[in-house]
Design a protein around this motif. Structure first.
Motif, PDB file in Angstrom:
ATOM      1  N   ARG A 741      18.467 -19.393  75.067  1.00 25.02           N
ATOM      2  CA  ARG A 741      20.236 -20.741  74.964  1.00 25.02           C
ATOM      3  C   ARG A 741      21.825 -19.753  74.548  1.00 25.02           C
ATOM      4  O   ARG A 741      22.592 -19.746  75.629  1.00 25.02           O
ATOM      5  CB  ARG A 741      20.446 -22.306  74.866  1.00 25.02           C
ATOM      6  N   TYR A 742      21.512 -18.951  73.913  1.00 21.24           N
ATOM      7  CA  TYR A 742      22.843 -18.323  73.007  1.00 21.24           C
ATOM      8  C   TYR A 742      23.038 -16.719  73.835  1.00 21.24           C
ATOM      9  O   TYR A 742      23.748 -16.417  74.059  1.00 21.24           O
ATOM     10  CB  TYR A 742      22.694 -18.046  71.714  1.00 21.24           C
ATOM     11  N   LEU A 743      21.949 -16.829  74.224  1.00 24.22           N
ATOM     12  CA  LEU A 743      21.648 -14.928  75.105  1.00 24.22           C
ATOM     13  C   LEU A 743      21.844 -15.440  76.092  1.00 24.22           C
ATOM     14  O   LEU A 743      22.462 -14.513  76.914  1.00 24.22           O
ATOM     15  CB  LEU A 743      20.115 -14.869  74.743  1.00 24.22           C
ATOM     16  N   ASP A 744      22.186 -16.666  76.800  1.00 28.59           N
ATOM     17  CA  ASP A 744      21.968 -16.812  78.437  1.00 28.59           C
ATOM     18  C   ASP A 744      23.784 -17.038  78.476  1.00 28.59           C
ATOM     19  O   ASP A 744      23.939 -16.179  78.710  1.00 28.59           O
ATOM     20  CB  ASP A 744      22.165 -18.358  78.809  1.00 28.59           C
ATOM     21  N   ARG A 745      24.330 -17.255  77.598  1.00 27.63           N
ATOM     22  CA  ARG A 745      25.256 -17.535  77.101  1.00 27.63           C
ATOM     23  C   ARG A 745      26.379 -16.335  77.023  1.00 27.63           C
ATOM     24  O   ARG A 745      27.827 -16.127  77.486  1.00 27.63           O
ATOM     25  CB  ARG A 745      26.108 -18.483  76.289  1.00 27.63           C
ATOM     26  N   TYR A 746      25.645 -15.694  75.644  1.00 28.40           N
ATOM     27  CA  TYR A 746      26.654 -14.553  75.559  1.00 28.40           C
ATOM     28  C   TYR A 746      26.533 -13.551  77.463  1.00 28.40           C
ATOM     29  O   TYR A 746      27.021 -12.642  77.378  1.00 28.40           O
ATOM     30  CB  TYR A 746      25.264 -13.826  74.483  1.00 28.40           C
ATOM     31  N   VAL A 779      28.048 -20.049  70.581  1.00 24.63           N
ATOM     32  CA  VAL A 779      27.515 -20.239  69.687  1.00 24.63           C
ATOM     33  C   VAL A 779      28.306 -22.339  69.070  1.00 24.63           C
ATOM     34  O   VAL A 779      27.736 -23.221  69.344  1.00 24.63           O
ATOM     35  CB  VAL A 779      27.475 -19.978  68.132  1.00 24.63           C
ATOM     36  N   ASP A 780      30.256 -22.550  69.394  1.00 21.67           N
ATOM     37  CA  ASP A 780      31.028 -23.798  69.647  1.00 21.67           C
ATOM     38  C   ASP A 780      30.866 -24.008  70.822  1.00 21.67           C
ATOM     39  O   ASP A 780      31.124 -25.175  70.905  1.00 21.67           O
ATOM     40  CB  ASP A 780      31.891 -22.613  68.372  1.00 21.67           C
ATOM     41  N   ASP A 781      31.031 -23.076  71.138  1.00 19.24           N
ATOM     42  CA  ASP A 781      31.466 -23.720  72.655  1.00 19.24           C
ATOM     43  C   ASP A 781      32.886 -24.936  72.811  1.00 19.24           C
ATOM     44  O   ASP A 781      33.060 -25.195  73.535  1.00 19.24           O
ATOM     45  CB  ASP A 781      30.330 -24.772  73.732  1.00 19.24           C
ATOM     46  N   GLY A 786      29.492 -23.357  77.828  1.00 16.19           N
ATOM     47  CA  GLY A 786      27.891 -23.115  77.867  1.00 16.19           C
ATOM     48  C   GLY A 786      27.850 -23.383  78.955  1.00 16.19           C
ATOM     49  O   GLY A 786      26.613 -22.971  79.641  1.00 16.19           O
ATOM     50  N   SER A 787      27.289 -24.744  79.350  1.00 24.45           N
ATOM     51  CA  SER A 787      26.580 -25.203  80.654  1.00 24.45           C
ATOM     52  C   SER A 787      27.026 -24.798  81.603  1.00 24.45           C
ATOM     53  O   SER A 787      25.701 -24.427  82.198  1.00 24.45           O
ATOM     54  CB  SER A 787      26.844 -27.275  80.885  1.00 24.45           C
ATOM     55  N   GLU A 788      28.213 -24.280  82.440  1.00 23.90           N
ATOM     56  CA  GLU A 788      28.275 -23.568  83.178  1.00 23.90           C
ATOM     57  C   GLU A 788      27.908 -21.832  82.755  1.00 23.90           C
ATOM     58  O   GLU A 788      26.963 -21.720  83.781  1.00 23.90           O
ATOM     59  CB  GLU A 788      29.844 -23.629  83.504  1.00 23.90           C
ATOM     60  N   LEU A 789      27.577 -21.573  81.940  1.00 23.80           N
ATOM     61  CA  LEU A 789      26.869 -20.219  81.800  1.00 23.80           C
ATOM     62  C   LEU A 789      25.648 -19.671  81.784  1.00 23.80           C
ATOM     63  O   LEU A 789      24.743 -19.284  82.430  1.00 23.80           O
ATOM     64  CB  LEU A 789      27.451 -19.870  80.277  1.00 23.80           C
ATOM     65  N   GLU A 790      25.324 -21.123  80.946  1.00 22.08           N
ATOM     66  CA  GLU A 790      23.682 -21.336  81.401  1.00 22.08           C
ATOM     67  C   GLU A 790      22.942 -21.682  82.386  1.00 22.08           C
ATOM     68  O   GLU A 790      21.836 -21.568  83.129  1.00 22.08           O
ATOM     69  CB  GLU A 790      23.292 -22.935  80.484  1.00 22.08           C
ATOM     70  N   ALA A 791      23.858 -22.632  83.124  1.00 25.03           N
ATOM     71  CA  ALA A 791      23.815 -22.440  84.740  1.00 25.03           C
ATOM     72  C   ALA A 791      23.657 -21.196  85.568  1.00 25.03           C
ATOM     73  O   ALA A 791      23.095 -21.285  86.556  1.00 25.03           O
ATOM     74  CB  ALA A 791      24.887 -23.594  85.522  1.00 25.03           C
TER      75      ALA A 791
END
Length: 864
Positions: A741-746, A779-781, A786-791
């Motif tokens: 999840r963190y890698l997706d966001r990063y 991490v803290d969003d 966060g959800s948008e980046l993961e999507a």
């Protein structure tokens, strides 16, 4: 019949770039308030950018090069006659006769007839298939002839000759360049610089023949080759003569005007001929007996004539003959006293034959003044160095820093060191002071419209700086950034002159509007036809967002060379094939397939530092055949050619190693398969180590994962390469799900916000707040993204398609993979090899390196 006019009439003979500039100056400076202007152009279209002539092959039509797209001037005092030639000049009657029989009276006459290509008087020069390289019509004829040709040769290795060679390469022809001098660009480059340029050019598949004369063009009715002195022959069906130009001064000669010894209308400092009512500018003029073959001196002459007609004191006192071009993709620049002819001149030289760099500075005998220089392979410092010559500012204590690469003592003086009088744009004679005066202030531009100069585009429109050859655009951009930064204002991060948006802003615009092509983007948010900066950038953004095949639709023409063929081009024009091997894990059966492919196609094989196997030496037409065998065996593209994920390196982890605490191989495979094909601002590499011993070198990667007893530590922003940087800890002791999840966001945050060609290490450094800010976002969003980046990452994973397979399944895409468009079964004879250590290596001037057996040349594809 002689026409009459109630106002003084200025007749301009010729509507090329210089003739157009003269008319512009006449309008801008008020000459048309008192004079009528009639312009007679021999070509069927208005003036166009002859400097960018080669780009015509990539343009949608001639109008993209036009300097007068509307076809007429807005000023009613200016009349433009096209497709018309002046056939005679009667100085006594002050009239000119036109090819349609009309006679025009003049009060003042300006000759801007330019120059004509010089065709050496060799037998066969009139055969069908022989061309010159001067007009759009010439290029149309060359393109048509190339449809039934496989090879072409350019006679002449100067500036225009190499441009012509580039055109033949674009048309898919095997290309040769023949230059009688012992080196390419003999007027601009010294021997070592010329040799460096040859290595670059031949490395791109162009054969160069220097120090040899052309004896004849051969063929029966149509060209079939070129016979060279010494018995050498070049087979070709297209011959382009680019052996220099000669002033078009026949009209002046017939009228009895004085001409220079070597041709050209002899004019004084005001560009006035031996007849006080006749002037000459550009290539047809010879101020002081010298012809100037560049556009910048012609522009200066045009301004001088208009000034003189208005009663001003303008004088033409010579011109800066500095040149910066990208020839066949190679940066080349020459400026000032490049050959150190000044008494006592000293030379500072940096040469790196392996990297293909040659840089020379010519300095005064006391080491305090820069007199000139030559740059080949990297001309990024040209924008600062050339103005230093004219301004005469003191050199730094260590002038070698101006040409040494970063990391090797380099650090060229910036634009801040240039004095106000330094000429930044030589084509349009724009100084640093002028640019600074225009910044942030509304001024009328050459088009008569008020422009607010807050960026490069505004300055170009307002002053003309960077609008001709474009070599000073980088300096103008640096000057804008320095100026506003010094005021504490936010500095424009415009991508290029065609987009006022930064890459990150462009990403958001494309995402919000759902654009699918470059034309939509540039029409809605940009200007012009794009360039080699914004086109691949938009292509990358579209690939990140839409994840459609990079060669689909109009996207194919936006790609850089490697992406255009889904393979890395090598120094001799062949390509490398790099199949993906996730985590470095491979079965024996797959290893056997790779070995068989390499053996059957005679490829060089090498195990890389990223745990893959590179296959070098494939001809472009072999690529689909090789891909088919690899795809059928379960391989896919490793994206070694793209700005995307390359590899995720791993150690053997807990499966085999007695020190391993987590299964690093499985994690590396999962991450590589998740992020494969992710197009990004720059290449991405990852690593997974199964314990703190760090055998996978994860902390030198853009993202690194190191196993702990509790899970995984995630490191980000590491880079190898020319500027190594260790990755820094973002979060620790993560479980598998949180790590992903963190890698997706990063990764998606980086893809959205980084600048063009900015790797993760400098991107992280440029973030306000640095690592702490990144931790807040990922991490803290804190931004709620966060959800948008993961999507966004989930969409990428769901829509991934192997690019090799997509080509194999599409006949239109497959049609691109031929050496010669007109002879798809013909292999490129310029691609050849020797052997070293029982494998093939490139042969020819661009290689090989090391102990090599060149006893026999090996055709590509033959077993070594």
């Amino acid at each position: 019949m002689t026409s009459t006019t109630p106002r003084p009439r200025l007749v301009v003979v010729g509507h090329g770039m210089v003739g157009h500039r003269l008319v512009q100056a006449a309008v801008e400076r008020g000459l048309t308030a008192t004079h009528d202007v009639v312009v007679v152009g021999q070509e069927p279209r208005p003036a166009y950018d002859r400097v960018a002539l080669t780009s015509y092959f990539a343009a949608s039509g001639p109008e993209e090069l036009s300097l007068l797209p509307s076809g007429s001037y807005d000023d009613p005092a200016v009349e433009l006659l096209l497709g018309t030639e002046v056939t005679a000049l009667d100085r006594a009657a002050r009239t000119v006769r036109l090819s349609d029989g009309r006679v025009l009276a003049y009060d003042q006459l300006v000759l801007a007839t330019g120059a004509a290509p010089f065709v050496p008087p060799v037998p066969g020069r009139d055969l069908d298939g022989c061309f010159v390289y001067r007009t759009i019509e010439d290029l149309d004829a060359i393109r048509e002839a190339s449809r039934s040709a496989t090879a072409g040769v350019v006679v002449g290795g100067g500036l225009l000759g190499l441009e012509a060679a580039n055109a033949l390469v674009q048309l898919g022809l095997e290309t040769h360049v023949v230059e009688m001098a012992p080196r390419l660009m003999p007027v601009q480059l010294d021997e070592t610089a010329g040799a460096t340029l040859v290595r670059h050019v031949e490395g791109l598949g162009v054969r160069v023949h220097t120090g040899v004369a052309t004896e004849s063009v051969t063929g029966a009715g149509r060209v079939d080759g070129l016979a060279l002195a010494g018995g050498e022959r070049v087979d070709a069906q297209v011959v382009v003569f680019s052996a220099g130009v000669r002033p078009r001064d026949s009209l002046a000669r017939a009228a009895g005007l004085e001409v220079a010894e070597r041709g050209g209308v002899l004019v004084d400092e005001q560009c006035r001929s031996s007849d006080e009512r006749v002037w000459a500018v550009g290539e047809c003029a010879a101020p002081g007996g010298r012809m100037y073959g560049l556009v910048a001196p012609g522009y200066d002459m045009a301004e001088v004539v208009v000034d003189a007609l208005l009663g001003g004191p303008g004088r033409f006192a010579g011109a800066d003959m500095s040149t910066k071009l990208k020839l066949l993709g190679v940066d080349v620049a020459s400026f000032g006293d490049a050959f150190a002819t000044t008494e006592g001149a000293l030379e500072l030289v940096f040469a790196d034959a392996v990297a293909g760099l040659y840089k020379k500075l010519v300095v005064s005998d006391d080491g305090r003044r820069l007199l000139g220089g030559i740059l080949v392979g990297d001309a990024s410092a040209y924008g600062v160095l050339r103005p230093m010559v004219a301004s005469g500012i003191d050199l730094p204590d260590n002038p070698e820093e101006l040409i040494l690469p970063p990391g090797r003592g380099g650090g060229a003086t910036g634009v801040a060191a240039l004095p106000p009088e330094a000429q930044v744009c030589s084509c349009n004679n724009v100084t640093k002071a002028t640019l600074l005066e225009r910044l942030d202030v509304a001024h009328p531009g050459p088009d008569g419209v008020e422009h607010h100069c807050e960026d490069v585009a505004g300055l170009k429109a307002c002053t003309g700086a960077g609008s001709t050859c474009g070599s000073c655009v980088g300096t103008v951009k640096a000057l804008v950034e320095d100026h506003f930064a010094a005021q504490g204002r936010e500095v424009s991060r415009a991508l290029c002159e065609h987009f006022a948006l930064s890459r990150a802003e462009l990403f958001d615009v494309i995402a919000i509007h759902g654009y699918r092509g470059f034309d939509e983007v540039v029409q809605a948010h940009g200007t012009g036809r794009g360039c080699d900066v914004c086109k691949p950038t938009v292509a990358s953004v579209l690939a990140s967002l839409v994840n459609e095949h990079v060669l689909g639709g109009q996207r194919a023409v936006l790609q850089d060379t490697n992406d255009a063929f889904l393979a890395n081009i090598q120094r001799n024009g062949s390509y490398s094939v790099v199949p993906r091997i996730p985590g470095g894990e491979i079965t024996p059966d797959k290893l056997i397939v790779i070995g068989e492919v390499a053996r059957d196609h005679g490829l060089y094989t090498k195990i890389t530092g990223g745990q893959r196997i590179d296959l070098f030496g494939a001809r472009v037409e072999e690529l689909p055949v090789i891909w088919r065998r690899l795809v059928d065996a379960g391989f896919e593209s490793g994206h070694a050619y793209g700005k995307s994920l390359r590899t995720v390196k791993s150690c053997v982890g807990s499966t085999w190693c007695r020190f391993g605490v987590q299964d690093s191989v499985q994690m590396a495979i999962d991450l590589e398969l998740r992020y494969r094909g992710l197009r990004s601002p720059h290449k991405l590499k990852g690593g997974v180590s199964g314990c703190a011993r760090e055998c996978a070198e994860a902390r030198s990667k853009d993202f690194g994962v190191i196993a702990t007893e509790k899970g995984w530590n995630l490191y980000v922003g590491g880079n190898g390469g020319a500027s190594p940087a260790h990755a820094r800890l973002l979060a620790g002791d993560l479980d598998d799900e949180t790590l992903v999840r963190y890698l997706d966001r990063y990764l998606m945050y980086y893809v959205r916000t980084a600048d063009r060609l900015q790797r993760t290490a400098p991107w992280l450094d440029s973030l306000e707040g640095g690592l702490d800010r990144l931790r807040e976002v990922v991490v803290d969003d804190v931004l709620g993204l966060g959800s948008e980046l993961e999507a966004a990452m989930a969409r990428h994973v769901a829509t991934y398609v192997d690019e090799w397979s997509a080509v194999l399944d599409d006949p239109d895409k497959l049609a691109r993979f031929v050496s010669f468009v007109n002879a798809p079964e013909t292999p490129d004879p310029a691609v050849s090899f020797g052997t070293a250590r029982d494998q093939i290596v490139p042969s020819g001037p661009a290689g090989p390196v090391g102990p090599v057996d060149l006893g026999a040349t090996i055709p590509v594809g033959a077993p070594a």
